[in-house]
Design a protein around this motif. Structure first.
Motif, PDB file in Angstrom:
ATOM      1  N   LEU A 106      35.729  31.013  42.720  1.00  0.00           N
ATOM      2  CA  LEU A 106      36.103  30.840  44.118  1.00  0.00           C
ATOM      3  C   LEU A 106      37.320  29.926  44.240  1.00  0.00           C
ATOM      4  N   PHE A 107      38.216  30.238  45.182  1.00  0.00           N
ATOM      5  CA  PHE A 107      39.435  29.454  45.367  1.00  0.00           C
ATOM      6  C   PHE A 107      39.457  28.784  46.745  1.00  0.00           C
ATOM      7  N   TYR A 108      40.026  27.602  46.752  1.00  0.00           N
ATOM      8  CA  TYR A 108      40.281  26.823  47.973  1.00  0.00           C
ATOM      9  C   TYR A 108      41.775  26.803  48.286  1.00  0.00           C
ATOM     10  N   HIS A 109      42.618  26.813  47.232  1.00  0.00           N
ATOM     11  CA  HIS A 109      44.054  26.644  47.403  1.00  0.00           C
ATOM     12  C   HIS A 109      44.880  27.914  47.219  1.00  0.00           C
ATOM     13  N   ASP A 110      44.365  28.910  46.535  1.00  0.00           N
ATOM     14  CA  ASP A 110      45.187  30.081  46.214  1.00  0.00           C
ATOM     15  C   ASP A 110      45.566  30.850  47.483  1.00  0.00           C
ATOM     16  N   SER A 111      46.834  31.234  47.576  1.00  0.00           N
ATOM     17  CA  SER A 111      47.316  31.935  48.774  1.00  0.00           C
ATOM     18  C   SER A 111      47.321  33.447  48.631  1.00  0.00           C
ATOM     19  N   PHE A 112      46.705  33.951  47.581  1.00  0.00           N
ATOM     20  CA  PHE A 112      46.665  35.396  47.361  1.00  0.00           C
ATOM     21  C   PHE A 112      45.237  35.909  47.174  1.00  0.00           C
ATOM     22  N   TYR A 113      44.383  35.092  46.568  1.00  0.00           N
ATOM     23  CA  TYR A 113      43.019  35.514  46.269  1.00  0.00           C
ATOM     24  C   TYR A 113      42.000  34.501  46.775  1.00  0.00           C
ATOM     25  N   ARG A 114      40.861  35.033  47.212  1.00  0.00           N
ATOM     26  CA  ARG A 114      39.724  34.202  47.562  1.00  0.00           C
ATOM     27  C   ARG A 114      38.788  34.039  46.361  1.00  0.00           C
ATOM     28  N   ALA A 115      38.678  35.091  45.570  1.00  0.00           N
ATOM     29  CA  ALA A 115      37.741  35.059  44.453  1.00  0.00           C
ATOM     30  C   ALA A 115      38.152  36.092  43.414  1.00  0.00           C
ATOM     31  N   LEU A 116      37.816  35.808  42.152  1.00  0.00           N
ATOM     32  CA  LEU A 116      38.132  36.716  41.048  1.00  0.00           C
ATOM     33  C   LEU A 116      36.955  36.809  40.097  1.00  0.00           C
ATOM     34  N   GLN A 117      36.857  37.971  39.431  1.00  0.00           N
ATOM     35  CA  GLN A 117      35.971  38.150  38.298  1.00  0.00           C
ATOM     36  C   GLN A 117      36.814  38.539  37.087  1.00  0.00           C
ATOM     37  N   PHE A 118      36.348  38.146  35.874  1.00  0.00           N
ATOM     38  CA  PHE A 118      37.106  38.384  34.660  1.00  0.00           C
ATOM     39  C   PHE A 118      36.255  39.093  33.615  1.00  0.00           C
ATOM     40  N   ASP A 119      36.937  39.871  32.741  1.00  0.00           N
ATOM     41  CA  ASP A 119      36.234  40.428  31.595  1.00  0.00           C
ATOM     42  C   ASP A 119      36.202  39.395  30.473  1.00  0.00           C
ATOM     43  N   LYS A 120      35.668  39.774  29.313  1.00  0.00           N
ATOM     44  CA  LYS A 120      35.494  38.804  28.225  1.00  0.00           C
ATOM     45  C   LYS A 120      36.813  38.280  27.684  1.00  0.00           C
ATOM     46  N   ASP A 121      37.906  39.007  27.930  1.00  0.00           N
ATOM     47  CA  ASP A 121      39.226  38.584  27.469  1.00  0.00           C
ATOM     48  C   ASP A 121      40.015  37.841  28.546  1.00  0.00           C
ATOM     49  N   GLY A 122      39.401  37.623  29.708  1.00  0.00           N
ATOM     50  CA  GLY A 122      40.069  36.892  30.769  1.00  0.00           C
ATOM     51  C   GLY A 122      40.911  37.750  31.691  1.00  0.00           C
ATOM     52  N   ASN A 123      40.812  39.066  31.564  1.00  0.00           N
ATOM     53  CA  ASN A 123      41.540  39.953  32.468  1.00  0.00           C
ATOM     54  C   ASN A 123      40.753  40.124  33.769  1.00  0.00           C
ATOM     55  N   THR A 124      41.458  40.215  34.879  1.00  0.00           N
ATOM     56  CA  THR A 124      40.806  40.370  36.176  1.00  0.00           C
ATOM     57  C   THR A 124      40.170  41.744  36.291  1.00  0.00           C
ATOM     58  N   THR A 125      38.905  41.777  36.647  1.00  0.00           N
ATOM     59  CA  THR A 125      38.200  43.044  36.823  1.00  0.00           C
ATOM     60  C   THR A 125      37.888  43.341  38.280  1.00  0.00           C
ATOM     61  N   ASN A 126      37.832  42.298  39.099  1.00  0.00           N
ATOM     62  CA  ASN A 126      37.499  42.493  40.509  1.00  0.00           C
ATOM     63  C   ASN A 126      38.045  41.300  41.278  1.00  0.00           C
ATOM     64  N   SER A 127      38.383  41.511  42.545  1.00  0.00           N
ATOM     65  CA  SER A 127      38.972  40.438  43.324  1.00  0.00           C
ATOM     66  C   SER A 127      38.632  40.583  44.795  1.00  0.00           C
ATOM     67  N   VAL A 128      38.672  39.456  45.486  1.00  0.00           N
ATOM     68  CA  VAL A 128      38.667  39.417  46.944  1.00  0.00           C
ATOM     69  C   VAL A 128      40.018  38.832  47.342  1.00  0.00           C
ATOM     70  N   GLN A 129      40.855  39.636  47.972  1.00  0.00           N
ATOM     71  CA  GLN A 129      42.187  39.171  48.324  1.00  0.00           C
ATOM     72  C   GLN A 129      42.176  38.402  49.628  1.00  0.00           C
ATOM     73  N   LEU A 130      43.086  37.449  49.730  1.00  0.00           N
ATOM     74  CA  LEU A 130      43.219  36.687  50.957  1.00  0.00           C
ATOM     75  C   LEU A 130      43.834  37.545  52.038  1.00  0.00           C
ATOM     76  N   ASN A 131      43.220  37.525  53.201  1.00  0.00           N
ATOM     77  CA  ASN A 131      43.715  38.295  54.333  1.00  0.00           C
ATOM     78  C   ASN A 131      43.798  37.365  55.532  1.00  0.00           C
ATOM     79  N   ARG A 132      44.896  36.637  55.601  1.00  0.00           N
ATOM     80  CA  ARG A 132      45.088  35.618  56.627  1.00  0.00           C
ATOM     81  C   ARG A 132      46.227  36.040  57.537  1.00  0.00           C
ATOM     82  N   GLU A 133      46.174  35.626  58.803  1.00  0.00           N
ATOM     83  CA  GLU A 133      47.229  36.004  59.729  1.00  0.00           C
ATOM     84  C   GLU A 133      48.554  35.344  59.369  1.00  0.00           C
ATOM     85  N   ASN A 134      48.512  34.101  58.871  1.00  0.00           N
ATOM     86  CA  ASN A 134      49.731  33.363  58.547  1.00  0.00           C
ATOM     87  C   ASN A 134      49.974  33.313  57.048  1.00  0.00           C
TER      88      ASN A 134
END
Length: 279
Positions: A251-279
């Motif tokens: 989970l992220f507090y500061h990232d301006s692109f993603y709210r949350a990420l999941q990773f595979d065993k090698d650290g590659n992103t497998t799933n994400s929740v993208q930030l959807n903000r008006e500003n």
């Protein structure tokens, strides 16, 4: 409003403010030629960072994770220095969810640097969430009240005096119930902590400022704000095994692109929740 379902817990990201922090400070000794490929700076060499708390309800109690930069709490100079383009709408977002500030029962603090704690009090210094129990580490609570020559730049007395009677501390680990636990990591601050959420076989971890943006995935990439950078590195290295290939959400507090990420065993992103903000 961005959300993530973790078992029976639905996490909502609230608008806690938007700032711009110096890119060199956010990436420390990492050369700009490397980090700007992952997080592009503006013309002032600043990177855009949200300061967005998380809200969820569990077993009839209302929770916040961290608190944003508040509204009307920063001076004009502070807003300029920190590149603040939006202050907090946490109360408005809670109202949209039908939650009054008096209804917040528990506030889980990763640490008490200004950009995480200012939103706990109003312009008079009074608590905005007067009925909440505020959890932080014993180390963090001690330092915000007695900061050293370095930490006094971010531990301001007006940020804790109005909430002092609400704070409860723990030493290393705290388990609140079957779903919520906190663990001291140190690193970014001496009392920094991570927050875990586990429900119905699904999990998430808020690593806060030892993993402030997706660009900090390399365990050696820590901020110049970190008081104890090697502790941050060791904590990230240890916690990496909780994230990679396990299906656990970061989970992220500061990232301006993603709210949350999941990773595979090698650290590659497998799933994400993208930030959807008006500003």
């Amino acid at each position: 409003m961005d959300t993530l379902q973790v078992g029976e817990i639905k996490i909502h990201w609230l608008r806690g403010g938007i700032a711009h922090f110096d890119g060199g400070a956010m990436f420390g000794v990492v050369p700009k030629a490397l980090w700007q490929k992952k997080y592009e700076p503006n013309e002032k060499n600043q990177i855009r960072c949200t300061t967005d708390p998380m809200y969820f309800e569990y077993q009839g109690k209302h929770y916040l994770i961290d608190a944003g930069i508040g509204a009307g709490r920063l001076t004009e100079k502070q807003r300029r220095n920190f590149g603040v383009i939006e202050e907090s709408f946490v109360l408005e977002d809670l109202a949209e969810l039908g939650v009054a500030p008096e209804a917040i029962d528990v506030i889980l603090m990763s640490h008490m640097h200004f950009d995480h704690i200012v939103g706990l009090t109003d312009t008079s210094g009074a608590s905005l969430f007067p009925n909440a129990t505020i959890y932080t580490t014993e180390t963090e609570w001690e330092e915000i009240r007695r900061p050293n020559i370095r930490s006094k730049a971010t531990y301001w007395p007006e940020n804790w005096q109005g909430i002092a009677n609400q704070v409860k501390t723990y030493k290393e680990k705290l388990t609140l119930n079957d779903a919520i636990s906190l663990e001291k990591t140190g690193g970014h601050s001496n009392g920094h902590a991570v927050i875990r959420i586990d429900s119905l076989g699904e999990s998430a971890i808020h690593m806060a400022d030892i993993f402030p943006t997706r660009a900090h995935q390399n365990v050696l990439w820590v901020t110049a704000y970190d008081d104890y950078p090697m502790d941050s590195i060791f904590a990230k290295e240890r916690l990496r095994d909780e994230l990679n290939g396990t299906g656990k959400w970061l989970l992220f507090y500061h990232d301006s692109f993603y709210r949350a990420l999941q990773f595979d065993k090698d650290g590659n992103t497998t799933n994400s929740v993208q930030l959807n903000r008006e500003n």
